[in-house]
Design a protein around this motif. Structure first.
Motif, PDB file in Angstrom:
ATOM      1  N   TYR A  69     -25.516  25.431  39.182  1.00  0.00           N
ATOM      2  CA  TYR A  69     -26.310  25.585  40.400  1.00  0.00           C
ATOM      3  C   TYR A  69     -26.602  24.215  40.999  1.00  0.00           C
ATOM      4  N   ASN A  70     -26.337  24.068  42.252  1.00  0.00           N
ATOM      5  CA  ASN A  70     -26.554  22.801  42.933  1.00  0.00           C
ATOM      6  C   ASN A  70     -27.859  22.875  43.737  1.00  0.00           C
ATOM      7  N   GLU A  71     -28.871  22.185  43.217  1.00  0.00           N
ATOM      8  CA  GLU A  71     -30.210  22.239  43.846  1.00  0.00           C
ATOM      9  C   GLU A  71     -30.154  21.801  45.307  1.00  0.00           C
ATOM     10  N   GLU A  72     -29.324  20.820  45.556  1.00  0.00           N
ATOM     11  CA  GLU A  72     -29.278  20.218  46.879  1.00  0.00           C
ATOM     12  C   GLU A  72     -28.735  21.187  47.934  1.00  0.00           C
ATOM     13  N   THR A  73     -27.609  21.834  47.586  1.00  0.00           N
ATOM     14  CA  THR A  73     -26.974  22.722  48.569  1.00  0.00           C
ATOM     15  C   THR A  73     -27.517  24.143  48.479  1.00  0.00           C
ATOM     16  N   GLY A  74     -28.109  24.477  47.336  1.00  0.00           N
ATOM     17  CA  GLY A  74     -28.572  25.850  47.153  1.00  0.00           C
ATOM     18  C   GLY A  74     -27.427  26.805  46.822  1.00  0.00           C
ATOM     19  N   HIS A  75     -26.283  26.234  46.470  1.00  0.00           N
ATOM     20  CA  HIS A  75     -25.118  27.057  46.115  1.00  0.00           C
ATOM     21  C   HIS A  75     -24.647  26.759  44.699  1.00  0.00           C
TER      22      HIS A  75
END
Lengths: 101, 312
Positions: free
Chosen positions: B250-256
């Motif tokens: 999970y990529n916190e920055e992109t939300g994806h």
């Protein structure tokens, strides 16, 4: 295609219209190929009404439909534009009557 | 030749969100791209009946057999909606079909994989139809009216396809150890080919920009793929299935959810005809088409005979 004799086995195209429910006007759904009107109806039912999408179906040979052409849209529908007197808004009604709705 | 003025006017209509109808003026290239795309889509629906049809006679219960039969019939219907839509562009269905079974027309590479167990039927419903929904929901807003309307019709039925598969997989994934293994094995085999269904990365997709400019598509391959991955992660977790990608994070920055590299070499080799089932699929389609020839002839002859009787 290369072989003209074989080409003849393609069934004619029919446009399909169905009535979504009682009291509603018929709508265009798509088309089917079928050798005759009876099979066109059956194919139309199997293709476009597997889930009660309609309560009645029309099929029409596609080459029997005459359609207006989009290039003529302006002039073709023009006569409607300069006859404001066809609309109820063209007429004035006494204020008292208007208020009653 | 299309004049600049025509092209500009056309682009203005697209930018205004107008729908293009069969008799409207359209650039020759728009028509060509649509014929290519819509017929490929139609062929895919038709060939898609083969991997699933493989299991109809061996469904685990009468209920599952009825469900699978209904689903495969829907796929035939989807193919027909799309052929019907493609014919509005002035091509004949026979040409389209023959271009596919004797020519070079393509179909979705996903159907060139075999269905080894009944778990594959579950996974096709969940993942393959799930991916198809993502794509077709976008196409239901396509700028070409008949294509948009065909996809709208398809989407309504596709959610039944996905749900029956997902429910069946959930059941299998919570079954005996052997059933769990079977479910997981099917997911392992179908996951990457499903991600390839969205097509090459945007950087390698020459058609994408043009299709988006003309409103045929409204999202890029990578955007759709990401949307699908995000949804699948959640759905897999909910039924205790592991997606076969150690790089899923999970990529916190992109939300994806970031995912690993897609094996594109495999994709291109399947597209070029070297997938596990390419030859088998085309053989089955030719057989059906050629062995159906006498039926088409007989029905036509019968209709002719009846019309003569009516006339006399």
């Amino acid at each position: 295609m290369s072989n003209p004799a074989e080409q003849n086995t393609e069934w004619p195209l029919w446009e399909v219209f169905f009535q979504p429910s009682n009291g509603k006007p018929f709508e265009h759904a798509g088309s089917v190929h079928a050798p005759d009107s009876e099979m066109a109806l059956q194919n139309a039912r199997d293709t476009y009404a597997r889930r009660n999408e309609g309560i009645a179906i029309w099929v029409v040979p596609s080459d029997q439909i005459t359609a207006s052409s989009p290039e003529d849209r302006g002039p073709f529908f023009d006569p409607a534009n300069d006859k404001a007197y066809r609309h109820p808004q063209f007429y004035s009604v006494p204020r008292a009557v208007k208020k009653r709705k | 030749m299309d004049t600049q003025k025509q092209l500009d006017d056309f682009q203005k209509r697209i930018d205004n969100g107008e729908t293009i109808e069969p008799k409207d003026w359209m650039p020759e290239r728009y028509r060509k791209q649509l014929v290519r795309m819509m017929s490929q889509h139609a062929h895919s629906e038709i060939v898609g009946m083969l991997p699933e049809g493989n299991w109809i006679t061996r469904a685990p219960s009468l209920k599952r057999k009825m469900v699978l039969l209904a689903k495969v019939q829907d796929e035939a219907g989807h193919g027909l909606y799309l052929y019907s839509g493609t014919e509005t562009l002035g091509v004949r269905r026979k040409e389209l079909i023959e271009d596919y079974i004797y020519g070079n027309a393509k179909y979705s590479s996903i159907f060139n994989y075999p269905t080894l167990t009944y778990a594959d039927i579950c996974v096709i419903g969940w993942l393959v139809d799930g991916a198809a929904i993502v794509n077709q929901t976008m196409l239901a807003k396509s700028s070409y009216g008949p294509y948009a309307r065909a996809n709208l019709r398809i989407c309504k039925e596709e959610s039944f396809h996905k749900k029956q598969g997902y429910e069946m997989l959930a059941k299998m994934a919570s079954g005996t150890p052997d059933q769990k293994k079977m479910a997981q094995d099917a997911v392992n085999r179908w996951w990457w080919p499903t991600l390839m269904m969205f097509g090459p990365n945007d950087s390698d997709s020459p058609n994408s920009a043009e299709l988006i400019k003309w409103g045929v598509k409204t999202k890029t391959n990578d955007e759709l793929r990401q949307h699908f991955v995000d949804r699948s992660v959640m759905e897999a977790e909910a039924i205790g299935i592991t997606l076969p990608d150690p790089d899923l994070t999970y990529n916190e920055e992109t939300g994806h959810w970031d995912f690993g590299d897609i094996p594109w070499d495999e994709f291109w080799s399947v597209v070029k005809g070297d997938g596990p089932m390419n030859r088998e699929r085309i053989k089955a389609r030719r057989k059906a088409y050629e062995e159906g020839e006498w039926v088409r002839k007989a029905a036509k002859e019968y209709a002719h005979k009846k019309s003569l009787e009516k006339a006399s």
